[in-house]
Design a protein around this motif. Structure first.
Motif, PDB file in Angstrom:
ATOM      1  N   PRO A  31      -3.112   9.101 -26.477  1.00 40.02           N
ATOM      2  CA  PRO A  31      -2.205   9.113 -27.631  1.00 40.02           C
ATOM      3  C   PRO A  31      -0.762   9.334 -27.161  1.00 40.02           C
ATOM      4  O   PRO A  31      -0.541   9.942 -26.113  1.00 40.02           O
ATOM      5  N   PRO A  32       0.213   8.857 -27.921  1.00 46.04           N
ATOM      6  CA  PRO A  32       1.604   8.953 -27.474  1.00 46.04           C
ATOM      7  C   PRO A  32       2.063  10.380 -27.191  1.00 46.04           C
ATOM      8  O   PRO A  32       2.830  10.611 -26.270  1.00 46.04           O
ATOM      9  N   TRP A  33       1.588  11.351 -27.976  1.00 42.22           N
ATOM     10  CA  TRP A  33       2.029  12.727 -27.735  1.00 42.22           C
ATOM     11  C   TRP A  33       1.493  13.259 -26.406  1.00 42.22           C
ATOM     12  O   TRP A  33       2.164  14.034 -25.743  1.00 42.22           O
ATOM     13  N   GLU A  34       0.316  12.816 -25.989  1.00 36.55           N
ATOM     14  CA  GLU A  34      -0.214  13.250 -24.690  1.00 36.55           C
ATOM     15  C   GLU A  34       0.560  12.606 -23.546  1.00 36.55           C
ATOM     16  O   GLU A  34       0.861  13.260 -22.549  1.00 36.55           O
ATOM     17  N   ARG A  35       0.889  11.314 -23.680  1.00 35.69           N
ATOM     18  CA  ARG A  35       1.681  10.655 -22.641  1.00 35.69           C
ATOM     19  C   ARG A  35       3.050  11.296 -22.542  1.00 35.69           C
ATOM     20  O   ARG A  35       3.562  11.533 -21.449  1.00 35.69           O
ATOM     21  N   ALA A  36       3.656  11.613 -23.704  1.00 35.58           N
ATOM     22  CA  ALA A  36       4.968  12.262 -23.703  1.00 35.58           C
ATOM     23  C   ALA A  36       4.881  13.641 -23.055  1.00 35.58           C
ATOM     24  O   ALA A  36       5.752  14.018 -22.261  1.00 35.58           O
ATOM     25  N   ALA A  37       3.838  14.398 -23.370  1.00 34.55           N
ATOM     26  CA  ALA A  37       3.675  15.722 -22.775  1.00 34.55           C
ATOM     27  C   ALA A  37       3.526  15.618 -21.260  1.00 34.55           C
ATOM     28  O   ALA A  37       4.141  16.395 -20.511  1.00 34.55           O
ATOM     29  N   ASP A  38       2.751  14.653 -20.782  1.00 37.03           N
ATOM     30  CA  ASP A  38       2.595  14.453 -19.337  1.00 37.03           C
ATOM     31  C   ASP A  38       3.932  14.138 -18.686  1.00 37.03           C
ATOM     32  O   ASP A  38       4.279  14.708 -17.637  1.00 37.03           O
TER      33      ASP A  38
END
Length: 142
Positions: free
Chosen positions: A86-93
């Motif tokens: 999900p985009p929020w996980e990619r952003a967090a990474d």
């Protein structure tokens, strides 16, 4: 993550060993993270077949190793499919890699409402960076 390697003819043991080294897991650490025994992980790491293991076990291992279950089970595709996150996980990474404090990342994620889940990665990154600035501004100067 593209490794550039064609994993199609690799054994389960090769794929599992590669993923374990990437995460710096030994068999016991992976077993604990996946909820199976270290001995079970060791047996799978020794497998020379292209496809081996029970689906439920492989799914647990793939989750613990942050790799694609299809790649681990069958050697298809690449180990990590970033577009599947999900985009929020990619952003967090990405924010973690850039040094954004975990506190700011979690604070941004805690404010998520259901309508926010479809926001693009760049919007998420902006949110997390803004939270980092707010946290820095709220801390007393020493």
């Amino acid at each position: 993550m593209t490794t550039g390697k064609d994993w199609t003819n690799s054994s389960l043991g090769e794929r599992l060993t590669w993923a374990m080294s990437r995460k710096r897991f030994g068999t016991n650490e992976l077993g604990e993270a996946a909820g199976i025994t270290g001995g079970g992980v060791s047996k799978l790491a020794d497998r020379t077949e292209v496809v081996a293991g029970h689906a439920a076990t492989l799914f647990k291992l793939a989750n613990a190793l942050d790799v694609s279950p299809g790649w681990l089970a069958f050697g298809t595709g690449q180990p990590l499919d970033e577009s599947a996150k999900p985009p929020w996980e990619r952003a967090a990474d990405l924010c973690r890699e850039a040094g954004v404090p975990e506190e700011a990342i979690q604070s941004a994620l805690d404010e998520v409402v259901s309508s926010d889940t479809e926001m693009p990665v760049l919007v998420w990154i902006d949110r997390m960076r803004l939270k980092a600035a707010e946290i820095r501004a709220a801390r007393p100067l020493m």
